[in-house]
Design an enzyme around this catalytic site. Structure first.
Site, PDB file in Angstrom:
ATOM      1  N   ARG A 154       0.843  -1.185   0.000  1.00 60.32           N
ATOM      2  CA  ARG A 154       0.000   0.000   0.000  1.00 60.32           C
ATOM      3  C   ARG A 154       0.886   1.245   0.000  1.00 60.32           C
ATOM      4  O   ARG A 154       2.046   1.201   0.411  1.00 60.32           O
ATOM      5  CB  ARG A 154      -0.909   0.024   1.228  1.00 60.32           C
ATOM      6  CG  ARG A 154      -1.862  -1.160   1.334  1.00 60.32           C
ATOM      7  CD  ARG A 154      -2.664  -1.063   2.616  1.00 60.32           C
ATOM      8  NE  ARG A 154      -3.638  -2.150   2.762  1.00 60.32           N
ATOM      9  CZ  ARG A 154      -3.427  -3.288   3.391  1.00 60.32           C
ATOM     10  NH1 ARG A 154      -2.239  -3.510   3.956  1.00 60.32           N
ATOM     11  NH2 ARG A 154      -4.368  -4.202   3.478  1.00 60.32           N
ATOM     12  N   HIS A 250      -4.107   6.371 -13.429  1.00 59.36           N
ATOM     13  CA  HIS A 250      -2.871   5.904 -12.808  1.00 59.36           C
ATOM     14  C   HIS A 250      -2.912   6.256 -11.321  1.00 59.36           C
ATOM     15  O   HIS A 250      -2.867   7.433 -10.948  1.00 59.36           O
ATOM     16  CB  HIS A 250      -1.661   6.552 -13.477  1.00 59.36           C
ATOM     17  CG  HIS A 250      -1.577   6.271 -14.942  1.00 59.36           C
ATOM     18  ND1 HIS A 250      -1.362   5.007 -15.438  1.00 59.36           N
ATOM     19  CD2 HIS A 250      -1.717   7.088 -16.025  1.00 59.36           C
ATOM     20  CE1 HIS A 250      -1.338   5.046 -16.761  1.00 59.36           C
ATOM     21  NE2 HIS A 250      -1.566   6.288 -17.137  1.00 59.36           N
ATOM     22  N   ARG A 256      -1.189  -2.284  -6.741  1.00 61.79           N
ATOM     23  CA  ARG A 256      -1.531  -3.366  -5.813  1.00 61.79           C
ATOM     24  C   ARG A 256      -2.477  -4.362  -6.492  1.00 61.79           C
ATOM     25  O   ARG A 256      -2.317  -5.574  -6.354  1.00 61.79           O
ATOM     26  CB  ARG A 256      -2.163  -2.774  -4.560  1.00 61.79           C
ATOM     27  CG  ARG A 256      -2.416  -3.750  -3.424  1.00 61.79           C
ATOM     28  CD  ARG A 256      -2.676  -2.958  -2.145  1.00 61.79           C
ATOM     29  NE  ARG A 256      -3.313  -3.741  -1.109  1.00 61.79           N
ATOM     30  CZ  ARG A 256      -2.660  -4.550  -0.274  1.00 61.79           C
ATOM     31  NH1 ARG A 256      -1.347  -4.681  -0.375  1.00 61.79           N
ATOM     32  NH2 ARG A 256      -3.304  -5.213   0.662  1.00 61.79           N
ATOM     33  N   HIS A 279      -4.354  -9.129   3.682  1.00 61.42           N
ATOM     34  CA  HIS A 279      -5.796  -9.059   3.888  1.00 61.42           C
ATOM     35  C   HIS A 279      -6.184  -9.890   5.108  1.00 61.42           C
ATOM     36  O   HIS A 279      -5.735 -11.029   5.263  1.00 61.42           O
ATOM     37  CB  HIS A 279      -6.553  -9.597   2.667  1.00 61.42           C
ATOM     38  CG  HIS A 279      -6.489  -8.685   1.491  1.00 61.42           C
ATOM     39  ND1 HIS A 279      -6.682  -9.111   0.190  1.00 61.42           N
ATOM     40  CD2 HIS A 279      -6.247  -7.348   1.407  1.00 61.42           C
ATOM     41  CE1 HIS A 279      -6.573  -8.085  -0.624  1.00 61.42           C
ATOM     42  NE2 HIS A 279      -6.306  -7.013   0.084  1.00 61.42           N
ATOM     43  N   TYR A 288     -10.229 -10.346  -6.564  1.00 60.90           N
ATOM     44  CA  TYR A 288      -9.320 -10.394  -7.704  1.00 60.90           C
ATOM     45  C   TYR A 288      -9.562 -11.619  -8.580  1.00 60.90           C
ATOM     46  O   TYR A 288      -9.151 -11.648  -9.733  1.00 60.90           O
ATOM     47  CB  TYR A 288      -7.866 -10.372  -7.223  1.00 60.90           C
ATOM     48  CG  TYR A 288      -7.512  -9.107  -6.496  1.00 60.90           C
ATOM     49  CD1 TYR A 288      -7.306  -7.923  -7.186  1.00 60.90           C
ATOM     50  CD2 TYR A 288      -7.411  -9.076  -5.107  1.00 60.90           C
ATOM     51  CE1 TYR A 288      -6.996  -6.744  -6.527  1.00 60.90           C
ATOM     52  CE2 TYR A 288      -7.102  -7.905  -4.435  1.00 60.90           C
ATOM     53  CZ  TYR A 288      -6.898  -6.749  -5.152  1.00 60.90           C
ATOM     54  OH  TYR A 288      -6.606  -5.583  -4.491  1.00 60.90           O
TER      55      TYR A 288
END
Length: 321
Positions: A154, A250, A256, A279, A288
């Site tokens: 992050r 962007h 990530r 997570h 995802y």
């Protein structure tokens, strides 16, 4: 709007304990202030200590909906109030959260964008070209962009990374994530080589600091001496994305997403990806999987053709409901 001292304490908790980004902290404290101001003064005092019926939360969200706010905006208010109860528990409140009885607003999922492997490499090549120019800023930028590319951290985790947390001998980087949880990220060989160069040739010439990334252009007498900041990183990501002529938007967080989908597309187990991303729930990581499933559907459509016009109209009608 009345200012409540408890909101100031809540803001400090979000920054120091949950380590949220300044924009998120601002939004959460604003939403909690709106809720407290919605209540009668006596109710607001009780709410600041955790004692408020669930019906008052429901009434607040209903009034906000009547103002015409989108479900996604209402959902953020719900998240902010949940964070407020985490803060109250941190301060000693041991009762139940009334929000457990309030169904969260359901917003349409926001599409998660990632870079293809070719796009990611093109952007990293643009940063490497800047580093080849010999300026300390270009070299610093390249190391930062490589960190986004190869670690999935992050933005706040990158800003807070310490020199002592990078162990190139064991190919590991330890970061402090949300909820002050530490996790160790294994590093690919390509990234280790870049960081060996950065530590030997670049970092000694940057402002002195215990941080891994010290912005060479930071005001030496200013707030970010020996550090970098979120806006600098955001501008950096935009610059090299545009230099590489890759379609936007962007954002640091897009890297990530790219890291996660890159692993999943190569068959890495979702539970492993969960640990790499930090997570707390595998449900978050499972988002995802939808991107990966889109790859599979695209492959099938490429092999067997698009749907007939009638079937396409039916599918569009189902998605609209």
């Amino acid at each position: 709007m009345i200012r409540f001292p408890v909101v100031e304490d809540f803001s400090s908790y979000l920054a120091d304990y949950e380590r949220l980004q300044p924009t998120t902290i601002h939004n959460y404290t604003t939403y909690v202030s709106l809720f407290l101001n919605y209540l009668a003064p006596a109710e607001a005092k009780r709410a600041a200590k955790g004692s408020i019926p669930a019906e008052r939360f429901s009434a607040f969200l209903r009034s906000e909906r009547e103002r015409g706010l989108a479900e996604s905006t209402l959902q953020m208010r719900w998240y902010a109030l949940h964070a407020f109860y985490r803060f109250l528990r941190h301060r000693g409140y041991d009762g139940p959260s009334p929000l457990d009885q309030v169904r969260p607003p359901r917003a349409r999922p926001v599409p998660r964008r990632d870079y293809s492997a070719a796009e990611a490499e093109a952007i990293l090549a643009a940063a490497r070209h800047s580093a080849d120019g010999g300026t300390k800023k270009g070299q610093f930028d390249y190391a930062v962009m490589a960190t986004f590319r190869y670690t999935g951290v992050r933005r706040g985790e990158l800003i807070d990374a310490r020199l002592k947390d990078l162990d190139l001998a064991h190919r590991e980087l330890t970061v402090l994530g949300k909820g002050r949880k530490r996790r160790t990220i294994p590093l690919p060989h390509a990234y280790v080589e870049i960081m060996e160069w950065y530590l030997a040739e670049v970092r000694p010439h940057l402002p002195p600091s215990e941080l891994l990334f010290a912005n060479p252009r930071a005001n030496l007498d200013g707030r970010f001496r020996g550090a970098t900041d979120g806006q600098t990183l955001k501008r950096m990501v935009v610059r090299y994305g545009e230099d590489a002529a890759v379609p936007g938007p962007h954002l640091p967080h897009r890297w990530r997403h790219t890291y996660a989908t890159h692993l999943l597309r190569r068959g890495v187990d979702v539970a492993v990806v969960q640990k790499l991303l930090g997570h707390s729930s595998i449900t978050t990581t499972s988002i995802y999987l939808h991107l990966v499933r889109d790859d599979l559907l695209a492959g099938v459509d490429q092999a067997f053709g698009p749907p007939t016009p009638v079937r396409a109209r039916r599918a569009a009608a189902r998605r609209a409901t």
